[in-house]
Design an enzyme around this catalytic site. Structure first.
Site, PDB file in Angstrom:
ATOM      1  N   SER A 171       1.031  -1.683   0.154  1.00  0.00           N
ATOM      2  CA  SER A 171       0.115   0.249  -0.264  1.00  0.00           C
ATOM      3  C   SER A 171       0.555   1.508   0.248  1.00  0.00           C
ATOM      4  O   SER A 171       2.078   1.620  -1.183  1.00  0.00           O
ATOM      5  CB  SER A 171      -1.316  -0.140   1.134  1.00  0.00           C
ATOM      6  OG  SER A 171      -2.122   0.494   1.217  1.00  0.00           O
ATOM      7  N   ASP A 269      -9.046  -4.317  -5.813  1.00  0.00           N
ATOM      8  CA  ASP A 269      -8.397  -3.218  -4.990  1.00  0.00           C
ATOM      9  C   ASP A 269      -8.756  -2.196  -5.866  1.00  0.00           C
ATOM     10  O   ASP A 269      -8.940  -2.442  -6.853  1.00  0.00           O
ATOM     11  CB  ASP A 269      -6.723  -2.856  -4.614  1.00  0.00           C
ATOM     12  CG  ASP A 269      -5.662  -2.516  -3.880  1.00  0.00           C
ATOM     13  OD1 ASP A 269      -6.436  -2.129  -3.478  1.00  0.00           O
ATOM     14  OD2 ASP A 269      -4.655  -2.920  -3.369  1.00  0.00           O
TER      15      ASP A 269
END
Length: 327
Positions: A171, A269
């Site tokens: 991330s 995602d």
């Protein structure tokens, strides 16, 4: 009552990043989710991995080190410098999630991991986190210099093979890896240490123009609001090259200072379209390294950290471990 006085003392929200935090015009920050931290362990009961906390650059930069069980007392291991996720606003190497994940990865890869505690926004705005992350990598590399002016760590000196240096992150940590590996291409590491490989898992990239299946409405959501909070002075705003590697003034991805790259994405995602574009763009630059792209079906952002015991998470962790331990 004087209404002018009342209005001057009323707090207004400037950044609402619920459920994590809210920032107000008077400079106060209200955090809603406290990270559950755990202490290091001399011998993790599940993996056998030892961990300890160290100071990299007092008092700003810290790290937690993870050392797997050794086959002999002088064993040399690949070294992974790892940057955690959390949008630059939450998480830590000391958190339960991160600590558990690092234990598993260190044991699976048989690698010495340095998990970096960079300082968080919005208390300390970017580019502080990038600078802290670079400082930690420099410190690790400095262990090859005999008379380096640093306090060396015994685990790194005795067991770290800095000819097999990797960096990786998830991330926001994946975003950090991207920026660090480009910086290393123009600013050599101490001792001329080379980064052998890097991995980006569900990397946090964004921008003002839709990519893939994104809509214009998507672009002003949470990912946008986080960047506006953590780096409000960024030249170009959401199209600053540090968050958007595809802008015209962004440095070429061919400048990555590593020979191997692994990009791991999750089908559901929101960041996946940009992760795919990242690999496609890199291939077009003529970069002469080895790149591998993996998209895990049916999973969402950083699923392998939130539930590392699921079958798909185990498969991904094995892939990461194989990438790090490959000779």
């Amino acid at each position: 009552m004087n209404t002018a006085t009342l209005s001057n003392t009323t707090k207004e929200v400037i950044h609402d990043l619920s459920p994590y935090l809210t920032e107000y015009t008077d400079g106060t920050i209200e955090r809603f989710m406290a990270t559950q931290n755990v202490p290091p362990s001399a011998d993790d009961p599940t993996t056998g991995v030892a961990s300890k906390d160290i100071m990299v650059s007092s008092p700003e930069v810290k790290a937690r080190l993870f050392l797997p069980k050794l086959t002999d007392s002088n064993q040399k291991l690949p070294v992974l410098v790892y940057y955690h996720g959390g949008g630059f606003i939450v998480e830590s190497p000391y958190s339960l999630l991160s600590h558990f994940y690092m234990n598993i990865l260190a044991a699976e890869a048989k690698a010495l991991i340095i998990s970096v505690e960079y300082r968080l926004a919005p208390e300390l705005l970017l580019p502080i986190a990038y600078e802290d992350s670079w400082t930690a990598l420099q410190w690790v590399a400095s262990h090859v210099i005999a008379n380096a002016c640093i306090e060396k760590d015994e685990w790194i000196t005795k067991h770290g093979d800095l000819c097999k240096l990797y960096i990786g992150g998830d991330s926001a940590g994946g975003n950090i890896v991207h920026n660090i590996v480009l910086r290393a291409g123009v600013e050599p590491l101490p001792g001329d240490v080379k980064i052998l490989g890097s991995f980006l898992s569900c990397p946090y990239f964004w921008g003002s123009k839709p990519v893939g299946s994104e809509s214009k409405e998507d672009l002003k959501g949470f990912a946008y609001n986080v960047w506006m909070c953590i780096y409000p002075s960024a030249p170009g705003g959401i199209d600053n090259p540090m968050i958007n590697p595809f802008t015209e003034d962004a440095p070429s991805l061919s400048g990555q200072a590593c020979s191997r790259l692994l990009v791991c994405l999750a089908e559901k995602d929101a960041f996946t379209p940009r992760g795919i574009l990242y690999v496609e763009t890199l291939k077009k630059t003529g970069w002469n390294g080895e790149v591998q792209l993996v998209v895990v079906d049916g999973e969402d952002h950083c699923f392998h950290i939130f539930d590392p015991n699921s079958e798909k998470a185990k498969d991904l962790i094995k892939l990461l471990a194989s990438f790090i331990s490959q000779t």
